[in-house]
Design an enzyme around this catalytic site. Sequence first.
Site, PDB file in Angstrom:
ATOM      1  N   ASP A   7       0.807  -1.220   0.000  1.00  0.00           N
ATOM      2  CA  ASP A   7       0.000   0.000   0.000  1.00  0.00           C
ATOM      3  C   ASP A   7       0.841   1.271   0.000  1.00  0.00           C
ATOM      4  O   ASP A   7       2.011   1.262   0.378  1.00  0.00           O
ATOM      5  CB  ASP A   7      -0.878   0.043   1.262  1.00  0.00           C
ATOM      6  CG  ASP A   7      -2.070  -0.887   1.147  1.00  0.00           C
ATOM      7  OD1 ASP A   7      -2.042  -1.770   0.277  1.00  0.00           O
ATOM      8  OD2 ASP A   7      -3.012  -0.723   1.938  1.00  0.00           O
ATOM      9  N   ASP A   8       0.183   2.349  -0.365  1.00  0.00           N
ATOM     10  CA  ASP A   8       0.649   3.746  -0.171  1.00  0.00           C
ATOM     11  C   ASP A   8       1.747   4.179  -1.139  1.00  0.00           C
ATOM     12  O   ASP A   8       2.210   5.307  -1.063  1.00  0.00           O
ATOM     13  CB  ASP A   8       1.126   4.012   1.266  1.00  0.00           C
ATOM     14  CG  ASP A   8       0.018   3.847   2.291  1.00  0.00           C
ATOM     15  OD1 ASP A   8      -1.119   3.565   1.875  1.00  0.00           O
ATOM     16  OD2 ASP A   8       0.292   3.987   3.483  1.00  0.00           O
TER      17      ASP A   8
ATOM     18  N   HIS B 219      -5.826   2.754  -4.152  1.00  0.00           N
ATOM     19  CA  HIS B 219      -5.864   3.058  -2.713  1.00  0.00           C
ATOM     20  C   HIS B 219      -6.332   4.501  -2.496  1.00  0.00           C
ATOM     21  O   HIS B 219      -6.044   5.097  -1.462  1.00  0.00           O
ATOM     22  CB  HIS B 219      -4.467   2.823  -2.117  1.00  0.00           C
ATOM     23  CG  HIS B 219      -4.429   2.736  -0.626  1.00  0.00           C
ATOM     24  ND1 HIS B 219      -5.445   2.202   0.141  1.00  0.00           N
ATOM     25  CD2 HIS B 219      -3.481   3.122   0.264  1.00  0.00           C
ATOM     26  CE1 HIS B 219      -5.109   2.257   1.416  1.00  0.00           C
ATOM     27  NE2 HIS B 219      -3.932   2.831   1.533  1.00  0.00           N
TER      28      HIS B 219
ATOM     29  N   HIS C  72      -5.596   9.333   0.332  1.00  0.00           N
ATOM     30  CA  HIS C  72      -5.568   8.582   1.583  1.00  0.00           C
ATOM     31  C   HIS C  72      -6.450   9.202   2.665  1.00  0.00           C
ATOM     32  O   HIS C  72      -6.083   9.277   3.830  1.00  0.00           O
ATOM     33  CB  HIS C  72      -4.129   8.441   2.101  1.00  0.00           C
ATOM     34  CG  HIS C  72      -3.915   7.182   2.889  1.00  0.00           C
ATOM     35  ND1 HIS C  72      -4.158   7.110   4.243  1.00  0.00           N
ATOM     36  CD2 HIS C  72      -3.508   5.953   2.523  1.00  0.00           C
ATOM     37  CE1 HIS C  72      -3.877   5.886   4.661  1.00  0.00           C
ATOM     38  NE2 HIS C  72      -3.500   5.163   3.631  1.00  0.00           N
TER      39      HIS C  72
ATOM     40  N   HIS D 215       3.519  -2.357   3.211  1.00  0.00           N
ATOM     41  CA  HIS D 215       3.621  -1.016   2.634  1.00  0.00           C
ATOM     42  C   HIS D 215       4.946  -0.882   1.882  1.00  0.00           C
ATOM     43  O   HIS D 215       5.992  -1.127   2.473  1.00  0.00           O
ATOM     44  CB  HIS D 215       3.541   0.047   3.735  1.00  0.00           C
ATOM     45  CG  HIS D 215       2.209   0.082   4.423  1.00  0.00           C
ATOM     46  ND1 HIS D 215       1.896  -0.773   5.458  1.00  0.00           N
ATOM     47  CD2 HIS D 215       1.103   0.836   4.193  1.00  0.00           C
ATOM     48  CE1 HIS D 215       0.645  -0.519   5.839  1.00  0.00           C
ATOM     49  NE2 HIS D 215       0.148   0.452   5.104  1.00  0.00           N
TER      50      HIS D 215
HETATM   51 NI    NI Z   1      -2.733   3.186   3.335  1.00  0.00          NI
END
Ligand code: NI
Length: 504
Positions: free
Chosen positions: A314-315, A365, A369, A459
Site C-alpha cells: 500500500d501507499d 488506494h 488517503h 507497505h
Molecule cells: Ni494506506
Amino acid sequence: MKKLKENKLISAIIFIPLLILSIFIILHIFDKQTDVPNVYTDVQEWGKYAGININIKTEEADNYSTSISTPITSSDYVNDFIEQWLVAEEDRFLVDLNRLSNRLTDDMMAHFNIQLEIDQLTADIYNLIFTTFTYLGESSGEHTTKVFTLDLANDHIFELTEIINLDDEKVFNKFQKIVNKVIKNDEQIVESIDVSSFERSLNEYEQLEWSIHEDQLTLHLHATEVSSDTKDTVELDIPLEKLTTVVDKQIVQDFDLTVIDEKIEEERKQAQLEKERKQKEKEKEAEKEDQSSIDTDADEAVDDDGKYVALTFDDGPSGTVTPEILHILNEFDAVATFFMLGIQVDYYPELAAEVASQGHEIANHTQNHMNLTTVRNDVARQEIALSREKIEEATGETPHLVRPPYGAYDNATINLASENDETLILWSVDPDDWKHRNPRTIERNVLQAVRPGSIILLHDIYESTAEALPNILEELKKQGYTFVTVSQLMEQEDMAAMKVIRGQ
Ligand code: NI
C-alpha cells in the site's frame, strides 16, 4: 410648468435614495459571496484506538478540504497542548492557501490532512505521530511529521534529552558516532540524505522530531533538513541495542523498552551467517545432483497443493522502496498487488508503469488517503475516481480493486465501488509494518498469522518492509505457498461474488 418641476423633484427625492439602497444591497450580496465561502464543517467521533479517543474534523469549502484527527486523552494538559498545535497548523494552511490560491485550477482542490498514528508503549506512555499532508497545487503535496511522546498519568510531554542526555557533551559525541554508523551502513539512507546537512540538524537536537519504540529510536527528518530530493520525511531507525550506552536507564524501565545486549546480538548474527553459509553449500550440492532432473522440478512448481497467498503493498509507489521490492519479488519469481495512491502515481508515473509491466496487479488506494467514511459522498467518489484515472494514464490498466484507506468503509463506500464494478479489498494478515520498523518483527508477525488464502498487508514505503521481504518469501515458498495477485486469489478461493474481501 411649476407642477411638472415639482413632480421631477419628488421623483428625484424618491429615486436617488432608492438607487443608493439598491447599489448597497447588490454590493452587500456580492461581498458576502466573495468573502464568506461555503464551508461545511463536521466533527465525527472516530472511536477509540489503544485507549485514546479520536475525533476527526472535516471541512469542505469551494476550493479546499481539510481532515484533522484530534486525540482526546485522559490528560487535559496534553489535550490542550496538542489542540493548540493543531489549530496553529490549520491556520498556517489557510494563510498559505490565501497566498497561493491562484495556483489551483478549477478542477483542483487544495487538501490538508492531519493523520494520527498511535503507538502505545505502556498503560500511560504513548507516541502520538501526526503526519501532515498539504496539497496546494504543486505536482505533489508535502508531508511533514510531528511527534508527541507523552506520559498521560503525569501530564508530561517528553524532550529527547530526557531519553538520551544530549546536553552532556560526552553522551552527545557517542550518540553522534552511533547514528553516523547507522547511516553509513544503510545504503538507502546514505542516498536519500546529505550527510553534512544531517550533521547540522543533529547539532540542533532540540528541533529534531523523534519517536521511541519498543526496540528502536526513530528520527523523523524533514526533507529540507537533510536536503533530500523527495518531499517526504526521511525516517532513520536506530536500533536500541546500539544505544545501550547512552539511553537513560530509568527510561528503559519506565517505557518497558527491549534493549538487547550488543554482545549477545553480535553472537546471534555470527551464528546466523554460519547457518546461511552451510545452507548455501547444501544447495550447491543439491543443484549438482539435480542437474539431470530439471524437467521434473518444473512440473513440481505447477503441481502445488493449492496453498495460495496474496502479498499486497500500500501507499506507494515510492521512489526508493518500490524498486527494491520489485527487484526482490522478481528474484523469487513472485507476483503481488500494489494498492497505489493517486498522489504517488502523479509523482512516479513511470514507476507505476514499471510495476504493471512486471506482471503485478495494480489496484486503487484512492487519491489522497482520506478516510472515506468521514467525507461527503461526492468527495469519496472523487477520491476513488481521480486515482483510477491516474493509474489508467500511467499504466494503461484500469484497476478493479479498491482498498479504502485505514480499511474504513460503510454501505456508502460499498455502493460507490459497485458503481464501477469495483471490489473493496481489506486484508487478513496485518504485521503492523508501519509501526514496527524492524524487519525481524515484520517477518515474525507475517509468518505467525499466515494461512492458505491470506491477504497480507504491507507497505512499499518503508525500508524495513523491503528488508523483511526476502525472508518472508523464502519461508513461505518453503512451506509450499504459491504467490498470486488478489484477483487470482479471488478466482482460486471462489470469492468473486463477495463485495468486501478480507482473505482467509
Ligand atoms: Ni494506506
